[in-house]
Scaffold this motif. Sequence first.
Motif, PDB file in Angstrom:
ATOM      1  N   ILE A 235      41.284  81.186  18.555  1.00 47.53           N
ATOM      2  CA  ILE A 235      41.956  80.175  19.303  1.00 47.53           C
ATOM      3  C   ILE A 235      41.859  78.738  20.565  1.00 47.53           C
ATOM      4  CG2 ILE A 235      44.720  79.795  20.321  1.00 47.53           C
ATOM      5  CD1 ILE A 235      45.341  82.450  18.699  1.00 47.53           C
ATOM      6  N   LYS A 236      41.351  79.120  21.661  1.00 49.83           N
ATOM      7  CA  LYS A 236      41.199  78.895  22.672  1.00 49.83           C
ATOM      8  C   LYS A 236      39.788  77.778  22.187  1.00 49.83           C
ATOM      9  CE  LYS A 236      40.842  81.921  26.353  1.00 49.83           C
ATOM     10  NZ  LYS A 236      40.847  82.532  27.309  1.00 49.83           N
ATOM     11  N   ALA A 237      38.641  78.428  21.227  1.00 52.97           N
ATOM     12  CA  ALA A 237      37.812  76.954  21.371  1.00 52.97           C
ATOM     13  C   ALA A 237      38.200  76.695  19.997  1.00 52.97           C
ATOM     14  CB  ALA A 237      36.737  78.169  21.473  1.00 52.97           C
ATOM     15  N   THR A 238      39.787  76.684  18.931  1.00 53.21           N
ATOM     16  CA  THR A 238      39.800  75.711  18.080  1.00 53.21           C
ATOM     17  C   THR A 238      39.909  74.693  18.486  1.00 53.21           C
ATOM     18  OG1 THR A 238      39.645  77.891  16.925  1.00 53.21           O
ATOM     19  CG2 THR A 238      40.769  75.998  15.972  1.00 53.21           C
ATOM     20  N   HIS A 239      39.139  73.451  17.221  1.00 55.11           N
ATOM     21  CA  HIS A 239      39.120  72.241  17.140  1.00 55.11           C
ATOM     22  C   HIS A 239      40.872  71.739  17.152  1.00 55.11           C
ATOM     23  CE1 HIS A 239      35.398  71.110  15.602  1.00 55.11           C
ATOM     24  NE2 HIS A 239      34.929  72.238  17.236  1.00 55.11           N
ATOM     25  N   PRO A 240      41.154  70.388  16.800  1.00 53.58           N
ATOM     26  CA  PRO A 240      42.438  69.999  16.984  1.00 53.58           C
ATOM     27  C   PRO A 240      42.404  70.305  15.680  1.00 53.58           C
ATOM     28  CG  PRO A 240      41.493  68.722  18.615  1.00 53.58           C
ATOM     29  CD  PRO A 240      40.375  69.443  18.436  1.00 53.58           C
ATOM     30  N   MET A 241      43.638  70.758  15.120  1.00 54.77           N
ATOM     31  CA  MET A 241      44.731  70.737  14.088  1.00 54.77           C
ATOM     32  C   MET A 241      44.155  72.032  13.181  1.00 54.77           C
ATOM     33  SD  MET A 241      47.084  68.749  14.021  1.00 54.77           S
ATOM     34  CE  MET A 241      47.695  68.945  12.886  1.00 54.77           C
ATOM     35  N   GLY A 242      43.311  72.631  13.909  1.00 51.69           N
ATOM     36  CA  GLY A 242      42.741  73.380  13.390  1.00 51.69           C
ATOM     37  C   GLY A 242      43.038  74.919  12.713  1.00 51.69           C
ATOM     38  N   VAL A 243      43.236  76.204  11.821  1.00 48.94           N
ATOM     39  CA  VAL A 243      43.785  76.869  11.496  1.00 48.94           C
ATOM     40  C   VAL A 243      43.596  78.341  11.982  1.00 48.94           C
ATOM     41  CG1 VAL A 243      44.833  77.897   9.423  1.00 48.94           C
ATOM     42  CG2 VAL A 243      44.504  75.767  10.040  1.00 48.94           C
ATOM     43  N   VAL A 244      43.982  79.234  12.202  1.00 47.10           N
ATOM     44  CA  VAL A 244      43.587  80.729  12.933  1.00 47.10           C
ATOM     45  C   VAL A 244      44.174  81.596  11.928  1.00 47.10           C
ATOM     46  CG1 VAL A 244      42.517  82.471  14.491  1.00 47.10           C
ATOM     47  CG2 VAL A 244      42.280  79.718  14.535  1.00 47.10           C
ATOM     48  N   THR A 245      43.236  83.139  10.907  1.00 42.40           N
ATOM     49  CA  THR A 245      43.905  83.432  10.273  1.00 42.40           C
ATOM     50  C   THR A 245      43.989  85.023  11.152  1.00 42.40           C
ATOM     51  OG1 THR A 245      42.775  84.584   9.335  1.00 42.40           O
ATOM     52  CG2 THR A 245      44.438  82.614   8.277  1.00 42.40           C
ATOM     53  N   CYS A 246      44.918  85.703  11.459  1.00 44.68           N
ATOM     54  CA  CYS A 246      44.871  87.096  12.002  1.00 44.68           C
ATOM     55  C   CYS A 246      45.098  88.091  10.992  1.00 44.68           C
ATOM     56  CB  CYS A 246      45.423  87.028  13.299  1.00 44.68           C
ATOM     57  SG  CYS A 246      46.854  86.481  13.310  1.00 44.68           S
ATOM     58  N   CYS A 247      44.766  89.264  10.995  1.00 43.23           N
ATOM     59  CA  CYS A 247      44.922  90.351  10.306  1.00 43.23           C
ATOM     60  C   CYS A 247      44.744  92.314  10.484  1.00 43.23           C
ATOM     61  CB  CYS A 247      44.535  90.482   8.811  1.00 43.23           C
ATOM     62  SG  CYS A 247      42.479  90.766   9.236  1.00 43.23           S
ATOM     63  N   GLY A 248      44.477  91.590  11.967  1.00 44.97           N
ATOM     64  CA  GLY A 248      43.831  92.997  13.113  1.00 44.97           C
ATOM     65  C   GLY A 248      44.539  93.571  14.473  1.00 44.97           C
ATOM     66  N   ASN A 249      44.252  94.108  14.630  1.00 46.49           N
ATOM     67  CA  ASN A 249      44.405  94.336  16.007  1.00 46.49           C
ATOM     68  C   ASN A 249      43.302  95.651  16.671  1.00 46.49           C
ATOM     69  OD1 ASN A 249      46.023  96.604  15.305  1.00 46.49           O
ATOM     70  ND2 ASN A 249      47.948  96.045  16.003  1.00 46.49           N
ATOM     71  N   VAL A 250      42.606  95.832  16.228  1.00 45.32           N
ATOM     72  CA  VAL A 250      41.871  97.236  16.856  1.00 45.32           C
ATOM     73  C   VAL A 250      41.363  97.645  18.026  1.00 45.32           C
ATOM     74  CG1 VAL A 250      39.463  96.466  15.608  1.00 45.32           C
ATOM     75  CG2 VAL A 250      39.858  98.734  16.208  1.00 45.32           C
ATOM     76  N   ALA A 251      41.291  95.958  18.532  1.00 48.22           N
ATOM     77  CA  ALA A 251      40.896  95.508  19.776  1.00 48.22           C
ATOM     78  C   ALA A 251      42.240  95.584  20.906  1.00 48.22           C
ATOM     79  CB  ALA A 251      40.215  94.019  20.113  1.00 48.22           C
ATOM     80  N   SER A 252      42.801  95.294  20.376  1.00 51.16           N
ATOM     81  CA  SER A 252      44.392  94.879  21.417  1.00 51.16           C
ATOM     82  C   SER A 252      45.377  94.249  20.560  1.00 51.16           C
ATOM     83  CB  SER A 252      44.193  94.660  22.933  1.00 51.16           C
ATOM     84  OG  SER A 252      45.499  94.368  23.651  1.00 51.16           O
ATOM     85  N   PRO A 253      46.438  94.572  20.354  1.00 49.42           N
ATOM     86  CA  PRO A 253      48.116  94.193  19.143  1.00 49.42           C
ATOM     87  C   PRO A 253      48.117  92.260  20.891  1.00 49.42           C
ATOM     88  CG  PRO A 253      48.674  96.277  20.481  1.00 49.42           C
ATOM     89  CD  PRO A 253      47.145  95.834  20.880  1.00 49.42           C
TER      90      PRO A 253
END
Length: 332
Positions: A235-253
């Motif tokens: 999220i912190k390294a995404t371009h302006p107006m970029g999109v991130v999807t998330c579907c898992g939490n095996v590392a951490s919720p």
Amino acid sequence: MDNQSNYNAFRVEEKDGSYISSVKKIPFTTLKKGEILIKVHYSSLNYKDALSSRGNKGVTRNYPHTPGIDAAGTIVSSESEKFKTSDDVIVTSYDLGMNTDGGFAEYVKVPEDWVVKLPKNLSMKEAMTIGTAGLTAGMSVLRLSEMVKPEDGTIVVSGATGGVGSTSIAILKKLGYKIAAITGKETEIDFLQKLGADEIILRKDFEEMAKKPLLKPLFAGGIDTVGGVILENIIKATHPMGVVTCCGNVASPKLELTVFPFILRGVTLIGIDSQNYPMIYREKVWNKLANKWKNNQLTEASSEISLDELNTKIDAMLQGKLKGRTLVALKQ
């Protein structure tokens, strides 16, 4: 139903605090309004199935139980106005195989609202090779591609060697995206490159990026399957107006973020809940997976087992020794 009063199912039973699984005969039950009975041709082995088979109460509360979160087959009896006898169909996720008896059986009874017609250009075997993991990947790509185009820049995919991650990479490649794959498995770099990854990022390096509210923009978008620090840094390294999807939490919720990526860069975070995702999206994704997004490599990398072989494969999966997709073929 071939004039049978019982059918074979992989049943998990609780006895004195232990969980015993075996193939047993169980009786048919009466269909209620809106329910359908499917003669299962194929199911597939998923991690949730393995947990359910060993008594994980976070997946399945009550036993005896039949696991199997995926199923493909033919309707043999219907109390539904949406589906008729002889329709070939797919059922994935919702409560199937969790607290409702699932696809590790010759027959499965489900509500009509859980069912998708099998697309014409897809076999039942191919559908189960895709399964819930592939459907989740398809949902992730669909939502991301609605807002981010290939010319916008690189898409980063975490958990890249897993079912969702690897299928996401294969679809993104077909659509012409440049892909960066995050993995903790250095031995799988060749696999990821053959799959379509243009860049490999080691998980340990990505986790150790600077602890700042914003990072240098690197990605036009991302598909995250693990959560935690990995998702934070995407999220912190995404371009302006970029999109991130998330579907898992095996590392951490948990996420430790400021609002800066969202209000200073306009980044969009989209949650993918494949278990209860709207049917309009499910049908759209299945049709794309059967046509434009079809990937024959997935079927080639799968193996088939019977109900009697499930226990051995479940142990292997829980020990991290199972590779590729394992399909359960219901020979009747």
